[in-house]
Design a protein around this motif. Sequence first.
Motif, mmCIF file in Angstrom:
data_model
loop_
_atom_site.group_PDB
_atom_site.id
_atom_site.type_symbol
_atom_site.label_atom_id
_atom_site.label_comp_id
_atom_site.label_asym_id
_atom_site.label_seq_id
_atom_site.Cartn_x
_atom_site.Cartn_y
_atom_site.Cartn_z
ATOM 1 N N THR A 12 80.833 12.372 -11.859
ATOM 2 C CA THR A 12 81.708 12.286 -13.041
ATOM 3 C C THR A 12 82.677 11.110 -12.997
ATOM 4 O OG1 THR A 12 83.174 13.846 -11.918
ATOM 5 C CG2 THR A 12 81.665 14.757 -13.566
ATOM 6 N N SER A 13 82.655 10.350 -11.904
ATOM 7 C CA SER A 13 83.693 9.332 -11.756
ATOM 8 C C SER A 13 83.235 8.242 -10.783
ATOM 9 C CB SER A 13 84.931 10.075 -11.218
ATOM 10 O OG SER A 13 85.914 9.204 -10.793
ATOM 11 N N ILE B 64 81.998 5.589 -8.238
ATOM 12 C CA ILE B 64 80.692 5.110 -7.751
ATOM 13 C C ILE B 64 79.558 6.035 -8.225
ATOM 14 C CG2 ILE B 64 79.330 4.613 -5.670
ATOM 15 C CD1 ILE B 64 82.039 4.100 -4.195
ATOM 16 N N ARG C 221 82.530 18.787 -11.173
ATOM 17 C CA ARG C 221 83.336 20.005 -11.379
ATOM 18 C C ARG C 221 83.800 20.153 -12.814
ATOM 19 N NH1 ARG C 221 87.991 19.414 -6.939
ATOM 20 N NH2 ARG C 221 87.877 17.308 -7.777
ATOM 21 N N LYS D 106 83.665 16.218 -18.494
ATOM 22 C CA LYS D 106 83.211 14.899 -18.020
ATOM 23 C C LYS D 106 81.680 14.858 -17.933
ATOM 24 C CE LYS D 106 87.181 13.895 -15.051
ATOM 25 N NZ LYS D 106 87.540 13.734 -13.640
ATOM 26 N N ASP E 189 81.888 23.590 -7.901
ATOM 27 C CA ASP E 189 82.726 23.013 -6.858
ATOM 28 C C ASP E 189 81.909 22.957 -5.564
ATOM 29 O OD1 ASP E 189 84.529 22.556 -4.759
ATOM 30 O OD2 ASP E 189 86.166 23.541 -5.829
ATOM 31 N N LEU E 190 81.729 21.773 -5.031
ATOM 32 C CA LEU E 190 80.878 21.583 -3.851
ATOM 33 C C LEU E 190 81.411 22.271 -2.599
ATOM 34 C CD1 LEU E 190 80.190 17.815 -4.427
ATOM 35 C CD2 LEU E 190 78.369 19.471 -4.056
ATOM 36 N N ASN F 127 77.548 11.888 -2.656
ATOM 37 C CA ASN F 127 78.547 10.844 -2.884
ATOM 38 C C ASN F 127 79.960 11.403 -3.054
ATOM 39 O OD1 ASN F 127 79.704 8.283 -4.309
ATOM 40 N ND2 ASN F 127 79.829 9.906 -5.850
ATOM 41 N N SER G 219 79.362 7.322 2.985
ATOM 42 C CA SER G 219 80.451 7.372 3.969
ATOM 43 C C SER G 219 81.472 6.301 3.582
ATOM 44 C CB SER G 219 79.863 7.159 5.368
ATOM 45 O OG SER G 219 80.860 7.145 6.338
ATOM 46 N N TYR H 67 90.794 11.239 6.388
ATOM 47 C CA TYR H 67 89.712 10.517 5.707
ATOM 48 C C TYR H 67 88.798 9.826 6.730
ATOM 49 C CZ TYR H 67 87.340 7.554 2.304
ATOM 50 O OH TYR H 67 86.387 6.934 1.531
ATOM 51 N N LYS I 161 84.823 10.544 7.592
ATOM 52 C CA LYS I 161 83.775 9.542 7.340
ATOM 53 C C LYS I 161 83.069 9.127 8.632
ATOM 54 C CE LYS I 161 84.121 9.329 2.874
ATOM 55 N NZ LYS I 161 83.036 9.834 2.022
ATOM 56 N N GLY J 213 83.245 -1.020 1.305
ATOM 57 C CA GLY J 213 84.639 -1.429 1.491
ATOM 58 C C GLY J 213 85.426 -0.838 0.334
ATOM 59 N N VAL K 117 86.446 -0.058 -3.372
ATOM 60 C CA VAL K 117 85.816 -0.049 -4.696
ATOM 61 C C VAL K 117 86.875 0.440 -5.689
ATOM 62 C CG1 VAL K 117 83.895 0.820 -6.071
ATOM 63 C CG2 VAL K 117 83.608 0.539 -3.587
ATOM 64 N N THR L 89 88.106 2.504 -8.213
ATOM 65 C CA THR L 89 87.775 3.811 -8.811
ATOM 66 C C THR L 89 89.063 4.632 -8.907
ATOM 67 O OG1 THR L 89 87.501 4.988 -6.717
ATOM 68 C CG2 THR L 89 85.562 3.802 -7.521
ATOM 69 N N THR M 253 90.813 4.986 -5.500
ATOM 70 C CA THR M 253 91.630 3.890 -4.947
ATOM 71 C C THR M 253 92.795 3.510 -5.859
ATOM 72 O OG1 THR M 253 89.936 2.406 -5.807
ATOM 73 C CG2 THR M 253 89.929 2.786 -3.437
HETATM 74 N N1 LIG Z 1 86.533 3.860 -3.820
HETATM 75 C C1 LIG Z 1 86.438 3.337 -2.611
HETATM 76 O O1 LIG Z 1 87.075 2.311 -2.284
HETATM 77 C C2 LIG Z 1 85.530 3.958 -1.590
HETATM 78 C C3 LIG Z 1 85.326 3.239 -0.401
HETATM 79 C C4 LIG Z 1 84.500 3.795 0.570
HETATM 80 C C5 LIG Z 1 83.876 5.003 0.346
HETATM 81 N N2 LIG Z 1 84.103 5.668 -0.822
HETATM 82 C C6 LIG Z 1 83.442 6.962 -0.995
HETATM 83 O O2 LIG Z 1 82.652 6.924 -2.160
HETATM 84 C C7 LIG Z 1 82.537 8.253 -2.696
HETATM 85 C C8 LIG Z 1 82.896 8.214 -4.175
HETATM 86 O O3 LIG Z 1 84.250 7.780 -4.273
HETATM 87 P P1 LIG Z 1 84.893 7.194 -5.604
HETATM 88 O O4 LIG Z 1 85.794 6.113 -5.170
HETATM 89 O O5 LIG Z 1 83.853 6.941 -6.616
HETATM 90 O O6 LIG Z 1 85.839 8.436 -5.988
HETATM 91 P P2 LIG Z 1 86.195 9.118 -7.386
HETATM 92 O O7 LIG Z 1 86.108 8.153 -8.509
HETATM 93 O O8 LIG Z 1 87.486 9.831 -7.142
HETATM 94 O O9 LIG Z 1 85.016 10.182 -7.542
HETATM 95 C C9 LIG Z 1 84.911 11.257 -6.678
HETATM 96 C C10 LIG Z 1 83.899 12.223 -7.239
HETATM 97 O O10 LIG Z 1 83.783 13.347 -6.348
HETATM 98 C C11 LIG Z 1 83.939 14.545 -7.107
HETATM 99 N N3 LIG Z 1 84.526 15.624 -6.324
HETATM 100 C C12 LIG Z 1 85.637 15.599 -5.566
HETATM 101 N N4 LIG Z 1 85.868 16.815 -5.048
HETATM 102 C C13 LIG Z 1 84.862 17.621 -5.484
HETATM 103 C C14 LIG Z 1 84.525 18.991 -5.296
HETATM 104 N N5 LIG Z 1 85.282 19.797 -4.522
HETATM 105 N N6 LIG Z 1 83.420 19.489 -5.906
HETATM 106 C C15 LIG Z 1 82.660 18.695 -6.680
HETATM 107 N N7 LIG Z 1 82.915 17.392 -6.896
HETATM 108 C C16 LIG Z 1 84.003 16.872 -6.306
HETATM 109 C C17 LIG Z 1 84.895 14.135 -8.224
HETATM 110 O O11 LIG Z 1 84.834 15.075 -9.258
HETATM 111 P P3 LIG Z 1 86.117 15.399 -10.186
HETATM 112 O O12 LIG Z 1 86.078 14.349 -11.261
HETATM 113 O O13 LIG Z 1 85.850 16.766 -10.662
HETATM 114 O O14 LIG Z 1 87.346 15.301 -9.305
HETATM 115 C C18 LIG Z 1 84.331 12.777 -8.597
HETATM 116 O O15 LIG Z 1 83.199 12.907 -9.416
HETATM 117 C C19 LIG Z 1 83.496 9.118 -1.879
HETATM 118 O O16 LIG Z 1 82.749 9.818 -0.900
HETATM 119 C C20 LIG Z 1 84.412 8.109 -1.222
HETATM 120 O O17 LIG Z 1 84.954 8.580 -0.014
HETATM 121 C C21 LIG Z 1 84.903 5.178 -1.807
#
Ligand SMILES: NC(=O)c1ccc[n+]([C@@H]2O[C@H](COP(=O)([O-])OP(=O)(O)OC[C@H]3O[C@@H](n4cnc5c(N)ncnc54)[C@H](OP(=O)(O)O)[C@@H]3O)[C@@H](O)[C@H]2O)c1
Length: 238
Positions: free
Chosen positions: A9-10, A12, A32, A36, A53-54, A76, A126, A140, A144, A171, A173, A175, A178
Amino acid sequence: MRIMITGATSGIGKALTVAYAGAGHQVIACGRSADKLDELKQESSHIDSLCFDLTDFDNYPNLASEQTGLDLLIFNAGDCEYIDDALNFDAKRFERVININLISVAYGLQAWLKHLKPGGRLVLVSSSARLLPLPRAEAYGASKAALSYLGRTLAIDLEKHQLAVTTVHPGFVDTPLTERNTFTMPMIVSSEQAAAKIIQGLDKGLDEISFPSVFIFFMKCLRCLPFSWWRKIAKRIV
Ligand SMILES: NC(=O)c1ccc[n+]([C@@H]2O[C@H](COP(=O)([O-])OP(=O)(O)OC[C@H]3O[C@@H](n4cnc5c(N)ncnc54)[C@H](OP(=O)(O)O)[C@@H]3O)[C@@H](O)[C@H]2O)c1
């Protein structure tokens, strides 16, 4: 291909969902928020959804027959909460992060791995944070680092079942995750750029996908330093 993506839903996950559906693949988007997910389904008739909810294993939905026979299973979903005061350690916060970033993947493996077809691929998103101990990242980073270990062990154990495993180490991203950071994030890329890198790596059948390459190179160089040196540097970047 038939692809399941968590955290669709958000950020990556959403960019991956839109890109794969746009290329004509069938995507099962997990999230969740029903609103969205409905919005996401407007983007393409190739997107189906599962709302749950995962971290709540008892409420994992059963898959309909048209949702099984997966080619790609992408874990993811994740979250980041910092440990702001290590001395007054917040165990609940630690638990929340470990639950979504690590334990929910174990739940997902138990629930969905049997639906991955021989020749299919499991993908764990990760983070490059697993490379170095970073300030305030006790929860965190630990989640990871463990997830990357899990990915590598699964790659060994699932090979005999004709299942491949890819671990992804992004690295920074741009979103919602961040957006909460108040510090400078070097070499940050967009969700769309991140999704394109991941898809490109998966198309090549890579075991590990890490990007941006210059950022990862610096992280790996820093990792080679004696820990006492890194501790001094890390203190200065808080
Ligand atoms: N952004 C970065 O810089 C970065 C860097 C390295 C790794 N990552 C990893 O990339 C992955 C995606 O991150 P993102 O930056 O795209 O984050 P994001 O935009 O916050 O998206 C996170 C997603 O996970 C879902 N989620 C969280 N808790 C959940 C739960 N309990 N049950 C079901 N869904 C759940 C969220 O759903 P809701 O909308 O319902 O909250 C959302 O769809 C993550 O594993 C993150 O650790 C991100």
